[in-house]
Motif scaffolding. Structure first.
Motif, mmCIF file in Angstrom:
data_model
loop_
_atom_site.group_PDB
_atom_site.id
_atom_site.type_symbol
_atom_site.label_atom_id
_atom_site.label_comp_id
_atom_site.label_asym_id
_atom_site.label_seq_id
_atom_site.Cartn_x
_atom_site.Cartn_y
_atom_site.Cartn_z
ATOM 1 N N GLY A 184 0.815 -1.212 0.000
ATOM 2 C CA GLY A 184 0.000 0.000 0.000
ATOM 3 C C GLY A 184 0.845 1.257 0.000
ATOM 4 O O GLY A 184 0.572 2.224 -0.729
ATOM 5 N N ALA A 185 1.913 1.268 0.816
ATOM 6 C CA ALA A 185 2.800 2.429 0.852
ATOM 7 C C ALA A 185 3.549 2.597 -0.457
ATOM 8 O O ALA A 185 3.720 3.727 -0.959
ATOM 9 N N ALA A 188 2.489 1.676 -3.429
ATOM 10 C CA ALA A 188 1.525 2.186 -4.409
ATOM 11 C C ALA A 188 1.306 3.687 -4.247
ATOM 12 O O ALA A 188 1.244 4.440 -5.238
ATOM 13 N N ALA A 189 1.216 4.138 -3.009
ATOM 14 C CA ALA A 189 1.023 5.573 -2.763
ATOM 15 C C ALA A 189 2.212 6.385 -3.260
ATOM 16 O O ALA A 189 2.045 7.483 -3.819
ATOM 17 N N LEU A 190 3.408 5.864 -3.101
ATOM 18 C CA LEU A 190 4.599 6.602 -3.530
ATOM 19 C C LEU A 190 4.779 6.576 -5.048
ATOM 20 O O LEU A 190 5.350 7.500 -5.624
ATOM 21 N N VAL A 193 2.319 6.728 -7.309
ATOM 22 C CA VAL A 193 1.424 7.746 -7.889
ATOM 23 C C VAL A 193 1.768 9.139 -7.365
ATOM 24 O O VAL A 193 1.272 10.138 -7.871
ATOM 25 N N ARG A 194 2.610 9.210 -6.365
ATOM 26 C CA ARG A 194 3.076 10.444 -5.715
ATOM 27 C C ARG A 194 1.917 11.192 -5.069
ATOM 28 O O ARG A 194 1.103 11.830 -5.752
ATOM 29 N N PRO A 195 1.808 11.134 -3.766
ATOM 30 C CA PRO A 195 0.716 11.794 -3.039
ATOM 31 C C PRO A 195 0.667 13.294 -3.334
ATOM 32 O O PRO A 195 1.692 13.918 -3.613
ATOM 33 N N MET A 206 1.545 13.828 3.100
ATOM 34 C CA MET A 206 1.095 12.493 2.702
ATOM 35 C C MET A 206 2.255 11.677 2.138
ATOM 36 O O MET A 206 2.360 10.469 2.396
ATOM 37 N N GLU A 207 3.117 12.328 1.401
ATOM 38 C CA GLU A 207 4.286 11.635 0.852
ATOM 39 C C GLU A 207 5.206 11.167 1.979
ATOM 40 O O GLU A 207 5.694 10.029 1.963
ATOM 41 N N ALA A 217 3.573 8.185 3.713
ATOM 42 C CA ALA A 217 3.706 6.938 2.956
ATOM 43 C C ALA A 217 5.136 6.396 3.041
ATOM 44 O O ALA A 217 5.351 5.183 3.188
#
Length: 597
Positions: free
Chosen positions: A404-405, A407-409, A411-413, A418-419, A422
């Motif tokens: 999950g982390a 994936a978040a990085l 797409v770049r929060p 938020m970045e 993650a």
């Protein structure tokens, strides 16, 4: 650093004397200067341990200051481990920003086998500290153009050799290559400095060896581990070519029972990922090997200064050298050898994180970082899934949170916070399993010659099950070799009261002799050295010692004699004692009084 010190120092007394073999040698050095110099197992100076004595000297100085105790024996290793963490941070900090440097330091000190060995009395912590210090001096030499710093590095590597011989040379190719390629000195000066540094290595590493081999063999202890009573032979064979390439004769006492040898050899590219070794240092290892490609791809854009180029090259070559050697060496490999991977892996991952942070706006870099992180997460999932003792949900939870982390990085929060969140979650996911295993190591007792990290594996033929079986005295002879037989109180009492003889007793194997010596406070001769296979003493010399009243008792170990070669010196001594002396029972132990009233 405080966290590191707390981790290594917590519950420090749990391991007691830890490796009795080395603790007894420290005890001997405390009581006799000759034993101190040679690294003798006993202060009767019958035989040395099977390594050079530098780490024993350090522990000996500690016990002279603090008194002989288990804590005084293992405390130097705690400080060495913390010192190596500091060196990792200092090396990285000269090349990268604070966050990657701290991450690299954490990677190092939470590596489970590093945590375990930093609370143990094997020579490895001193070796790692000296090798890492040598790397720091080489990089400083390149940065400042001061050749004398490279010479200091050579001397430190010689001391690493004095600690564990050829294993202490694992980063020599990396450091030598980095200096020759990136030192700003003119080539003539560069080659001259390299020659002086190599000379410093040879002198500091070889002086003790030369002195010992030049002393007539009848005027010094036998060199443990060497069939020919030579430090040079010990270096090149037992601790050298035979251990790396295999092929040397392995006595039956040193062979694992057949049920723990399902294959002839586990050597290969994925050896360190199999259940015998993976809990030690492999959590982030294959991610680190993948990161080599990322560092190479960013070489021209990232490595702007000679010191950064040198640090990158040192990290890559050191890690690859250690990985290939450990993966393909012969089968006389101990699980704790994997500690050699930890310093270069920590350095390499710190350098990699700097690139990922600096180039995070690039989708290609984010995808490369994601591939590296996923490799680490999958490694952790695989290792955790192959062990018992952890909650069943743990492997999938760590993997899921980490993915999950990642994936978040990718797409770049949308916001900086938020970045950062993650990235923090990802770092926690990557470090969770090695930290948990390190904490487990801190709460568990370890004794004997081969401590191993983590939980029991699900594979009943693994080394963890073998060592668990040996801890429970199955087979009894294996327990005697690896852990040593717990002395009967009656035997300890009798040996403690001996006087007038050089050795209170003779017995085998070395771990058992060491335990008798530590508990009785009297020197005990380890017949045949570590595993009973060294021709020390010879039968004639043993007879002469008995005739001279130098050995009070012979302590029989029936289970151990069953696996001795009938033609061995130790077997011949046992037969001679049984033929010529009357036995008696002290508790459950058979002893032979060798001095007649």
């Amino acid at each position: 650093m405080a966290t590191n010190l707390l981790l290594y120092g917590w519950n420090l007394s749990a391991n007691g004397w830890a490796n009795y073999y080395y603790s007894a040698a420290v005890q001997s050095g405390n009581l006799d200067v000759t034993s101190f110099f040679y690294g003798s197992s006993d202060w009767g100076n019958s035989i040395t341990v099977d390594k050079p004595p530098l780490s024993l000297w350090v522990m000996g100085l500690s016990t002279r200051l603090l008194g002989l105790s288990p804590t005084a024996v293992v405390l130097p290793q705690v400080l060495m481990g913390v010192g190596t963490t500091l060196l990792i941070y200092l090396i990285l900090r000269r090349c990268v920003s604070a966050v990657p440097a701290i991450f690299g330091a954490i990677v190092f000190f939470t590596t489970p086998i590093v945590t375990l060995m930093s609370r143990y009395n094997n020579p490895d912590p001193l070796m790692l500290m000296l090798m890492t210090a040598a790397a720091w001096f080489v990089l400083r030499s390149i940065e400042t153009q001061r050749g004398r710093l490279f010479v200091v590095a050579g001397a430190l590597l010689g001391m690493a050799f004095m600690t564990k011989q050829l294993q202490g040379m694992l980063n020599v190719p990396a450091l030598g290559l980095a200096f020759l390629l990136f030192s700003p000195q003119p080539w003539k000066s560069r080659l001259g400095t390299a020659a002086v540094g190599a000379s410093a290595l040879i002198v500091t590493g070889g002086l003790w060896m030369a002195v010992v081999d030049l002393i007539p063999s009848d005027q010094r202890p036998y060199v443990g581990g060497s069939p020919s009573n030579s430090v040079l032979q010990l270096t090149l064979a037992y601790n050298g070519i035979e251990r790396i390439a295999g092929g040397g004769t392995i006595s039956k006492a040193m062979q694992a029972p057949s049920q723990f040898r399902p294959v002839d050899s586990d050597a290969g590219f994925f050896r360190l990922l199999n259940v015998n070794y993976n809990q030690e240092a492999s959590w982030l290892l294959f991610a680190g090997l993948l990161a080599v490609i990322l560092l190479a791809a960013h070489w021209w854009s990232n490595c702007k200064t000679p010191v950064l180029k040198a640090a990158t090259l040192v990290s890559i070559v050191w890690l690859v050298t250690a990985f290939l050697l450990l993966s393909f060496m012969g089968d006389q490999i101990h699980t704790y050898y994997t500690a050699a991977i930890a310093p270069p892996l920590a350095l390499l991952l710190g350098l990699t994180l700097e690139i990922l942070i600096a180039n995070r706006a690039s989708l290609r870099t984010r995808l490369s970082g994601a591939a590296t992180a996923l490799t680490a997460l999958l490694s952790s999932w695989l290792i955790l899934s192959g062990t018992t003792g952890w909650p069943e949900w743990m492997p999938n939870a760590v993997l899921g949170v980490g993915i999950g982390a990642v994936a978040a990085l990718i797409v770049r929060p949308p916001t900086r916070n938020m970045e950062l969140g993650a990235a923090t979650v990802l770092a926690a996911s990557l470090l969770f399993a090695p930290v948990a295993t390190s904490l487990h190591n801190v709460t568990k007792e370890f004794h004997g010659s081969n401590p191993i990290s983590g939980m029991l594996t699900r594979n009943p033929a693994s080394i963890s099950h073998l060592l668990n079986s040996l801890e429970h005295n199955d087979p009894a002879w294996g327990h005697d070799v690896v852990v040593g037989r717990a002395p009967d109180p009656q035997v300890v009492e009798v040996l403690s009261d001996t006087s007038g003889c050089t050795w209170a007793a003779a017995t085998y194997a070395s771990q058992t002799a060491a335990r008798l010596q530590l508990e009785s406070g009297r020197p005990v001769m380890p017949v045949g050295g570590f595993s009973g296979s060294d021709p020390s003493p010879t039968l004639d010399r043993f007879r002469d010692s008995v005739a001279a009243g130098q050995i009070c008792y012979f302590v029989q170990q029936e289970a151990f004699t069953e696996v001795q070669d009938p033609e061995s010196t130790s077997a011949a001594i046992s037969r001679w004692v049984e033929t010529n002396f009357e036995s008696e029972k002290l508790g459950s132990t058979t002893v032979y009084p060798l001095i007649q009233p």
